[in-house]
Design a protein around this motif. Structure first.
Motif, mmCIF file in Angstrom:
data_model
loop_
_atom_site.group_PDB
_atom_site.id
_atom_site.type_symbol
_atom_site.label_atom_id
_atom_site.label_comp_id
_atom_site.label_asym_id
_atom_site.label_seq_id
_atom_site.Cartn_x
_atom_site.Cartn_y
_atom_site.Cartn_z
ATOM 1 N N ARG A 72 -11.127 36.625 7.358
ATOM 2 C CA ARG A 72 -9.980 35.739 7.115
ATOM 3 C C ARG A 72 -8.888 35.896 8.162
ATOM 4 O O ARG A 72 -8.207 34.942 8.504
ATOM 5 N N ILE A 73 -8.691 37.104 8.675
ATOM 6 C CA ILE A 73 -7.633 37.339 9.653
ATOM 7 C C ILE A 73 -7.836 36.512 10.928
ATOM 8 O O ILE A 73 -6.891 36.212 11.643
ATOM 9 N N THR A 74 -9.062 36.127 11.182
ATOM 10 C CA THR A 74 -9.401 35.444 12.435
ATOM 11 C C THR A 74 -8.645 34.135 12.612
ATOM 12 O O THR A 74 -8.244 33.799 13.732
ATOM 13 N N GLU A 75 -8.443 33.396 11.540
ATOM 14 C CA GLU A 75 -7.746 32.115 11.676
ATOM 15 C C GLU A 75 -6.357 32.300 12.265
ATOM 16 O O GLU A 75 -5.983 31.634 13.224
ATOM 17 N N ARG A 76 -5.591 33.229 11.713
ATOM 18 C CA ARG A 76 -4.214 33.429 12.187
ATOM 19 C C ARG A 76 -4.149 34.251 13.468
ATOM 20 O O ARG A 76 -3.331 34.008 14.332
ATOM 21 N N ALA A 77 -5.016 35.254 13.572
ATOM 22 C CA ALA A 77 -4.942 36.167 14.711
ATOM 23 C C ALA A 77 -5.609 35.620 15.964
ATOM 24 O O ALA A 77 -5.242 36.019 17.063
ATOM 25 N N LEU A 78 -6.578 34.711 15.807
ATOM 26 C CA LEU A 78 -7.301 34.249 16.989
ATOM 27 C C LEU A 78 -7.428 32.735 17.084
ATOM 28 O O LEU A 78 -7.128 32.165 18.128
ATOM 29 N N VAL A 79 -7.883 32.089 16.032
ATOM 30 C CA VAL A 79 -8.183 30.661 16.122
ATOM 31 C C VAL A 79 -6.956 29.854 16.553
ATOM 32 O O VAL A 79 -7.004 29.114 17.536
ATOM 33 N N ALA A 80 -5.858 30.005 15.828
ATOM 34 C CA ALA A 80 -4.656 29.223 16.170
ATOM 35 C C ALA A 80 -4.129 29.554 17.567
ATOM 36 O O ALA A 80 -3.876 28.641 18.363
ATOM 37 N N PRO A 81 -3.987 30.835 17.927
ATOM 38 C CA PRO A 81 -3.517 31.130 19.285
ATOM 39 C C PRO A 81 -4.475 30.649 20.375
ATOM 40 O O PRO A 81 -4.036 30.157 21.422
ATOM 41 N N ALA A 82 -5.769 30.774 20.144
ATOM 42 C CA ALA A 82 -6.745 30.313 21.152
ATOM 43 C C ALA A 82 -6.634 28.814 21.353
ATOM 44 O O ALA A 82 -6.637 28.324 22.491
ATOM 45 N N ARG A 83 -6.535 28.090 20.268
ATOM 46 C CA ARG A 83 -6.404 26.634 20.366
ATOM 47 C C ARG A 83 -5.125 26.250 21.110
ATOM 48 O O ARG A 83 -5.144 25.383 21.973
ATOM 49 N N SER A 84 -4.019 26.906 20.769
ATOM 50 C CA SER A 84 -2.754 26.545 21.415
ATOM 51 C C SER A 84 -2.779 26.883 22.904
ATOM 52 O O SER A 84 -2.072 26.259 23.691
ATOM 53 N N GLY A 85 -3.611 27.845 23.308
ATOM 54 C CA GLY A 85 -3.738 28.206 24.712
ATOM 55 C C GLY A 85 -4.810 27.435 25.449
ATOM 56 O O GLY A 85 -5.044 27.662 26.636
ATOM 57 N N GLY A 86 -5.493 26.524 24.753
ATOM 58 C CA GLY A 86 -6.518 25.713 25.399
ATOM 59 C C GLY A 86 -7.841 26.431 25.615
ATOM 60 O O GLY A 86 -8.657 26.020 26.448
ATOM 61 N N HIS A 87 -8.098 27.497 24.852
ATOM 62 C CA HIS A 87 -9.326 28.263 25.028
ATOM 63 C C HIS A 87 -10.427 27.739 24.114
ATOM 64 O O HIS A 87 -10.168 27.007 23.164
ATOM 65 N N ARG A 88 -11.668 28.120 24.423
ATOM 66 C CA ARG A 88 -12.830 27.638 23.669
ATOM 67 C C ARG A 88 -13.336 28.704 22.709
ATOM 68 O O ARG A 88 -13.485 29.856 23.092
ATOM 69 N N LEU A 89 -13.625 28.292 21.499
ATOM 70 C CA LEU A 89 -14.299 29.147 20.526
ATOM 71 C C LEU A 89 -15.779 28.805 20.633
ATOM 72 O O LEU A 89 -16.246 27.832 20.053
ATOM 73 N N VAL A 90 -16.489 29.575 21.414
ATOM 74 C CA VAL A 90 -17.870 29.256 21.779
ATOM 75 C C VAL A 90 -18.851 29.567 20.655
ATOM 76 O O VAL A 90 -19.751 28.785 20.375
ATOM 77 N N ALA A 91 -18.696 30.743 20.017
ATOM 78 C CA ALA A 91 -19.701 31.150 19.032
ATOM 79 C C ALA A 91 -19.105 32.095 17.998
ATOM 80 O O ALA A 91 -18.128 32.794 18.267
ATOM 81 N N VAL A 92 -19.746 32.119 16.845
ATOM 82 C CA VAL A 92 -19.410 33.065 15.786
ATOM 83 C C VAL A 92 -20.718 33.562 15.186
ATOM 84 O O VAL A 92 -21.706 32.826 15.110
ATOM 85 N N ALA A 93 -20.722 34.834 14.797
ATOM 86 C CA ALA A 93 -21.854 35.421 14.078
ATOM 87 C C ALA A 93 -21.284 36.154 12.874
ATOM 88 O O ALA A 93 -20.178 36.689 12.937
ATOM 89 N N ALA A 94 -22.033 36.170 11.793
ATOM 90 C CA ALA A 94 -21.612 36.885 10.588
ATOM 91 C C ALA A 94 -22.835 37.535 9.963
ATOM 92 O O ALA A 94 -23.976 37.222 10.334
ATOM 93 N N ARG A 95 -22.585 38.446 9.022
ATOM 94 C CA ARG A 95 -23.720 39.104 8.347
ATOM 95 C C ARG A 95 -24.628 38.073 7.698
ATOM 96 O O ARG A 95 -25.835 38.257 7.630
ATOM 97 N N ASP A 96 -24.036 36.997 7.225
ATOM 98 C CA ASP A 96 -24.770 35.915 6.569
ATOM 99 C C ASP A 96 -24.582 34.661 7.428
ATOM 100 O O ASP A 96 -23.459 34.203 7.623
ATOM 101 N N ARG A 97 -25.678 34.119 7.932
ATOM 102 C CA ARG A 97 -25.579 32.974 8.839
ATOM 103 C C ARG A 97 -24.865 31.793 8.184
ATOM 104 O O ARG A 97 -24.122 31.068 8.852
ATOM 105 N N SER A 98 -25.058 31.583 6.892
ATOM 106 C CA SER A 98 -24.393 30.454 6.236
ATOM 107 C C SER A 98 -22.874 30.639 6.254
ATOM 108 O O SER A 98 -22.130 29.666 6.363
ATOM 109 N N ARG A 99 -22.434 31.874 6.179
ATOM 110 C CA ARG A 99 -20.993 32.138 6.273
ATOM 111 C C ARG A 99 -20.483 31.815 7.677
ATOM 112 O O ARG A 99 -19.407 31.257 7.857
#
Length: 146
Positions: free
Chosen positions: A18-45
């Motif tokens: 959950r921390i990722t949205e505030r700590a990374l997603v929003a700042p990355a988007r505002s800086g014009g960066h790409r979120l290329v990939a995500v992996a989780a213990r459960d692929r559906s997650r």
């Protein structure tokens, strides 16, 4: 001679915390960066996280994400006990790392991570923003003023 614009960072995310949205997603988007990939213990997650946050693709494991040649920076918001091992794996794979705190579980693990960053020539940073927070700066001003 004109300088070219900096290229966006190509970020891979270990886990769907959950921390990722505030700590990374929003700042990355505002800086014009790409979120290329995500992996989780459960692929559906990972798939749900990718759909909710505009991440380009998912991987079935953290190791697959680290092997992705398009990922140049890894964000590690995993459980604290997993920070050291996955930071070490990411650095060994030649990826830059932004990790949540603590960056390692003990001094020996921290030394291994530091050495891996130095050997690989990658940037490694713990997400310890308090040092740069305006409240902390003001506290230091007050302390310095007596």
């Amino acid at each position: 001679m004109s300088e070219s614009a900096p290229q966006p960072l190509r970020i891979g995310i270990l886990g769907a915390a959950r921390i990722t949205e505030r700590a990374l997603v929003a700042p990355a988007r505002s800086g014009g960066h790409r979120l290329v990939a995500v992996a989780a213990r459960d692929r559906s997650r990972a798939e749900a996280f990718a759909a909710a946050h505009g991440v380009e693709r998912t991987h079935g494991s953290y190791a697959e994400l680290l092997a992705d040649p398009e990922v140049e920076v890894v964000y590690n918001p995993l459980a604290n006990g997993l920070h050291g091992p996955w930071n070490l794996a990411a650095l060994t794979a030649g990826k830059h790392v932004l990790t949540e705190k603590p960056s390692a579980s003990n001094a020996d693990e921290a030394r291994e991570v530091r050495e891996a960053a130095a050997t690989s020539g990658t940037a490694f940073m713990e997400a310890f923003h308090y040092l740069f927070h305006p409240v902390t700066r003001r506290l230091h001003e007050l302390l310095a003023s007596g």
